[in-house]
Design an enzyme around this catalytic site. Structure first.
Site, short mmCIF file in Angstrom:
data_model
loop_
_atom_site.label_atom_id
_atom_site.label_comp_id
_atom_site.label_asym_id
_atom_site.label_seq_id
_atom_site.Cartn_x
_atom_site.Cartn_y
_atom_site.Cartn_z
N LYS A 87 0.86 -1.19 0.00
CA LYS A 87 0.00 0.00 0.00
C LYS A 87 0.89 1.24 0.00
O LYS A 87 1.75 1.41 0.88
CB LYS A 87 -0.87 -0.04 1.25
CG LYS A 87 -2.13 0.79 1.17
CD LYS A 87 -2.97 0.48 2.40
CE LYS A 87 -4.28 1.22 2.39
NZ LYS A 87 -4.98 1.07 3.67
C1 E4P Z 1 -8.28 2.31 3.47
O1 E4P Z 1 -7.56 1.40 3.11
C2 E4P Z 1 -8.23 2.92 4.79
O2 E4P Z 1 -7.67 2.01 5.72
C3 E4P Z 1 -9.56 3.25 5.35
O3 E4P Z 1 -10.61 2.83 4.53
C4 E4P Z 1 -9.70 4.59 5.98
O4 E4P Z 1 -10.99 4.70 6.54
P1 E4P Z 1 -11.40 5.84 7.57
O5 E4P Z 1 -11.58 7.11 6.81
O6 E4P Z 1 -12.67 5.34 8.18
O7 E4P Z 1 -10.26 5.94 8.56
#
Ligand code: E4P
Length: 217
Positions: A87
């Site tokens: 990522k």
């Molecule tokens: C994506 O991979 C992130 O981990 C995540 O969806 C972020 O979500 P949030 O905005 O609820 O923290």
């Protein structure tokens, strides 16, 4: 549509896996910290533990923000387990790193995407997944779902293979709206997935069936 769970909590991952509809897991440094997983070695071990619980892709995020650092870290993450997807944040060096990994067959998830221009760049660089954060856009009074629709249109116009991973999903309606638009994947909390199960008429109907069955027994 693939369902990913967005957590580093092993119990919730197990619960989602037991439903039989889980296709993968996304994590991020904040989700790791929330579970009390800190320190480089502990975080790497936790990724391996998650891979052992699920069959699908597990996103593991780099911390470096320069291309050399991202490549070094990403290569180490990819070697941890075949299910790992590296990522990488949507920044200039991130795009260079995505291109590097894509040329070498290492899968990537371009994270922190908030515009269709960013998503176009990620696809051009060969990202496996692009993660538009719809909940965080909604938080600032911007239509997150509209971004998913724009990216869908752009990718379909040119046949980009990058999968749209609707991220920052907060609730069940986000999942349904993303499904209508044609997001390839969604990642959200367990509660958003379990919300799909619920309908009061199902509960009322089942209670009545059981009541009537018991009349004859
Ligand atoms: C994506 O991979 C992130 O981990 C995540 O969806 C972020 O979500 P949030 O905005 O609820 O923290």
């Amino acid at each position: 549509m693939k369902f990913f769970i967005d957590t580093a909590n092993l119990e919730q991952i197990k619960e989602a896996q037991s439903l039989g509809v889980l296709d993968g897991v996304t994590t991020n440094p904040s989700l790791m910290a929330k579970e009390g997983i800190t320190g480089h070695d502990n975080i790497l071990k936790h990724y391996v533990d998650i891979c052992a619980l699920v069959d699908g892709d597990v996103s593991a995020e780099v911390i470096a923000t320069d291309v050399a650092g991202m490549i070094k870290e990403g290569e180490a993450l990819a070697k941890l387990h075949e299910q790992i997807v590296v990522k990488i944040p949507m920044i200039k060096d991130g795009i260079k790193a995505i291109k590097y990994f894509s040329d070498r067959g290492i899968r990537t998830n371009c994270t922190l995407v908030f515009s269709s221009g960013q998503a176009l760049l990620a696809a051009k660089a060969g990202a496996t997944y692009v993660s538009p954060f719809i909940g965080r856009l909604d938080d600032i009074s911007t239509d997150g779902l509209n971004l998913i629709a724009e990216i869908r249109l752009i990718y379909d116009n040119y046949g980009f293979q990058t999968q749209i991973l609707a991220a920052s999903v907060r609730h069940t309606m986000h999942i349904l709206d993303c499904a209508k638009i044609g997001a390839d994947v969604m990642t959200g909390p367990l509660s958003s997935i379990e919300g799909l199960l619920k309908h009061p008429l199902t509960d009322i109907g089942l209670a009545k069936f059981l009541e009537d069955y018991n009349k004859g027994n």
